[in-house]
Write a protein that holds these residues in place. Structure first.
Motif, PDB file in Angstrom:
ATOM      1  N   ASN A 102      33.859   1.541  35.377  1.00  7.41           N
ATOM      2  CA  ASN A 102      32.898   0.445  35.430  1.00  7.41           C
ATOM      3  C   ASN A 102      33.445  -0.658  36.321  1.00  7.41           C
ATOM      4  OD1 ASN A 102      31.266  -1.872  34.878  1.00  7.41           O
ATOM      5  ND2 ASN A 102      30.773  -1.075  32.850  1.00  7.41           N
ATOM      6  N   ALA A 136      27.360   4.129  35.511  1.00  7.20           N
ATOM      7  CA  ALA A 136      28.430   4.848  34.823  1.00  7.20           C
ATOM      8  C   ALA A 136      27.849   5.902  33.885  1.00  7.20           C
ATOM      9  CB  ALA A 136      29.304   3.869  34.046  1.00  7.20           C
ATOM     10  N   VAL A 148      34.068   8.476  31.499  1.00  7.40           N
ATOM     11  CA  VAL A 148      33.733   7.118  31.940  1.00  7.40           C
ATOM     12  C   VAL A 148      34.673   6.135  31.273  1.00  7.40           C
ATOM     13  CG1 VAL A 148      32.019   5.276  31.967  1.00  7.40           C
ATOM     14  CG2 VAL A 148      31.314   7.637  32.371  1.00  7.40           C
TER      15      VAL A 148
END
Length: 313
Positions: A102, A136, A148
């Motif tokens: 992220n 994401a 992720v």
């Protein structure tokens, strides 16, 4: 189609060059010298070229032979790597793992974990991909990535995902120190903020609905690719907006960005470590050793406290 160039022939040429003679190559490869000579002669006959110049006292590679050896060594390295990787796959290691990060978090937050993984000395290729907002989750849902790091809880789609909470990221409404908003007194209302362009990081989702946050109606925008660019644009005085406080902590301390007291409220974003949930009968659900290793390693507490705050109790 018969291919005259075999891995065995390349190994013979390599040994001859390194050992300096046919006899030396024969000793290294545990063969008789006549077998080495036969391999070279057959290769020359099949290709219709001279690999060695035998006009002198000692056989010397011709330009064509030298080219063949140099290119062949690349093939030998590749076959060694392939054999090693195949053994690792048989032991449960993937050939590659893709991790989405992220953009609220710096990519180098993962570097210590990657360094520790490299110490395992397994031939797994690591690919890091930066994603913005719903991008994401989109990357995981479409299986463009295996894991992720920092998926938010707001964009989560339906699906069987395994998640672990990493913590939360608070936000600060920040501008450059020479921005006109710095001259405002008291709590700044939304109407005043909306007079200035907002710097926006574009959502990287390809299939899911893109998300936006912290933009007021009728506010002009300048769109950038990620949070790093958003931080730079706001520090340059090009616009305003919310920024993840841990990412700009040093800038706030040295005065290159100024946090404002605004009427609007932006709640901290809770971030998760996420992967697909393993389930029987799912051909995609096979979790390799590398994925399991990163899942456990990135779940260890307190290692990301510089960028992620613990959840408020």
């Amino acid at each position: 189609m018969h291919n005259a160039i075999t891995i065995d022939a390349l190994k013979v040429l390599d040994a001859i060059d390194r050992r300096g003679s046919f006899a030396g190559a024969a000793a290294e490869l545990f063969r008789v010298p006549s077998a080495i000579s036969y391999t070279v002669q057959k290769l020359e006959d099949d290709l219709g070229i001279d690999i060695f110049d035998r006009s002198g006292h000692r056989a010397k590679l011709t330009p064509a032979g030298l080219y063949l050896l140099n290119e062949g060594r690349a093939l030998l390295d590749a076959t060694d790597a392939l054999a090693h990787a195949t053994k690792q796959v048989a032991q449960g290691w993937e050939t590659r793992i893709k991790i989405a990060v992220n953009t609220l978090l710096p990519m180098d937050a993962l570097f210590p974990a990657i360094r520790a993984f490299q110490a395992l000395d397994v031939p797994v290729e690591i690919q890091l991909v930066e994603e913005v907002f719903a991008g994401a989750w989109d990357a995981l849902q479409c299986r463009r990535v295996d894991l992720v790091f920092g998926a938010d809880s707001l964009s989560r789609p339906a699906g069987p995902f395994a998640t672990r909470i990493l913590g939360q990221v608070p936000f600060v409404y920040a501008v450059a120190p020479n921005h006109p908003l710095c001259h405002e007194t008291g709590v700044i209302p939304e109407d005043t903020l909306a007079r200035y362009p907002a710097i926006v990081a574009a959502d990287s989702a390809r299939h899911m609905q893109p998300a936006t946050a912290g933009i007021f109606s009728r506010q002009r925008t300048i769109t950038v690719t990620n949070i790093d660019q958003k931080i730079s644009a706001q520090a340059a005085g090009l616009g305003v907006g919310w920024l993840p406080e841990p990412r700009i902590r040093e800038r706030l301390a040295n005065g290159t960005l100024v946090g404002l007291d605004v009427e609007a409220v932006r709640q901290p974003v809770v971030l998760h470590l996420v992967r697909h949930h393993e389930s029987q009968g799912d051909d995609h659900a096979c979790q390799g050793n590398a994925l399991r290793w990163f899942w456990d390693k990135l779940s260890e507490p307190h290692q990301f406290s510089r960028w992620i705050d613990p959840l408020s109790r």
